[in-house]
Design an enzyme around this catalytic site. Structure first.
Site, PDB file in Angstrom:
ATOM      1  N   CYS A 189       0.859  -1.180   0.000  1.00 38.63           N
ATOM      2  CA  CYS A 189       0.000   0.000   0.000  1.00 38.63           C
ATOM      3  C   CYS A 189       0.899   1.235   0.000  1.00 38.63           C
ATOM      4  O   CYS A 189       2.043   1.162  -0.439  1.00 38.63           O
ATOM      5  CB  CYS A 189      -1.004  -0.026   1.152  1.00 38.63           C
ATOM      6  N   ASN A 208       2.500   1.469   4.306  1.00 39.91           N
ATOM      7  CA  ASN A 208       2.692   0.189   4.994  1.00 39.91           C
ATOM      8  C   ASN A 208       2.340   0.251   6.462  1.00 39.91           C
ATOM      9  O   ASN A 208       2.963  -0.375   7.306  1.00 39.91           O
ATOM     10  CB  ASN A 208       4.113  -0.337   4.788  1.00 39.91           C
ATOM     11  N   CYS A 247      -1.402   0.682   7.211  1.00 40.14           N
ATOM     12  CA  CYS A 247      -2.856   0.461   7.292  1.00 40.14           C
ATOM     13  C   CYS A 247      -3.291  -0.773   6.495  1.00 40.14           C
ATOM     14  O   CYS A 247      -3.429  -1.854   7.044  1.00 40.14           O
ATOM     15  CB  CYS A 247      -3.630   1.681   6.781  1.00 40.14           C
ATOM     16  N   SER A 257      -1.947  -2.635   3.813  1.00 45.41           N
ATOM     17  CA  SER A 257      -1.108  -3.809   3.535  1.00 45.41           C
ATOM     18  C   SER A 257      -0.823  -4.642   4.785  1.00 45.41           C
ATOM     19  O   SER A 257      -0.852  -5.875   4.704  1.00 45.41           O
ATOM     20  CB  SER A 257       0.173  -3.435   2.794  1.00 45.41           C
TER      21      SER A 257
END
Length: 184
Positions: A34, A37, A39, A41
């Site tokens: 994401c 890294n 939230c 993912s």
């Protein structure tokens, strides 16, 4: 420690199960990506970790971000709360995806179209680009928008919504992983 000093799997992302013959099979390696890294993912990482552990699949799972803003930070407390509330574990240190990692992974899962474009633009060749997929491609109930919206600027309901979208895609992702493992 800079982002370049962190290698794939260095966040403790390995979940490797014994093969049917009791030996260690070559694991299938998946990473979720994401923006920062912290939230989406990490939520996807821990949901998939949970399911591959339940099934005893030889899979390594980790995550990273396209940007360096949060390298070295824990996951956002709202992402951790959403995971814990739904029965998942969480332990995470953010890191940034590096182009040299393409060779390490079998599947690189982007959480939205922007991540997909960024990752494919980093890919050294066509086979590496082909490893990059959108998570919601694996959700048969998805119609239209394949992005998992970024909950970072929202509240707990936004994190819960993102987690539900992740959970909806994981069964299809697991099916693809099972098929890939059977071909090995």
């Amino acid at each position: 420690m800079g982002a370049s000093a962190v290698s794939p799997g260095a966040t403790g992302g390995a979940l490797v199960a014994l093969g049917q013959d009791g030996g260690m099979p070559e694991p299938y390696r998946v990473t979720f990506v994401c923006t920062g890294n912290i939230c989406r993912s990490p939520m996807a990482e821990w949901v998939l970790r949970h399911h591959v552990a339940e099934e005893g699949l030889a899979v390594e799972v980790d995550s990273s971000g396209t940007g360096s803003w949060h390298v070295g930070h824990d996951a956002d407390h709202r992402a951790v709360r959403a995971l814990l509330d739904r029965g998942y574990r969480s332990a995470h240190t953010a890191r940034q995806f590096e182009p040299r990692w393409f060779g390490h992974y079998d599947l690189i899962v982007a959480l939205d179209q922007g991540h997909l474009r960024a990752l494919r633009s980093m890919a050294p060749d066509a086979p590496a680009r082909d490893k990059v997929r959108l998570l919601r491609e694996f959700d048969p109930g998805t119609a239209g928008d394949l992005d998992v919206p970024d909950p970072y600027y929202g509240g707990s309901a936004d994190f819960d919504h993102a987690l539900r979208l992740v959970e909806a895609a994981v069964p299809g992702l697991l099916q693809e992983i099972r098929e890939e493992l059977e071909e090995r």
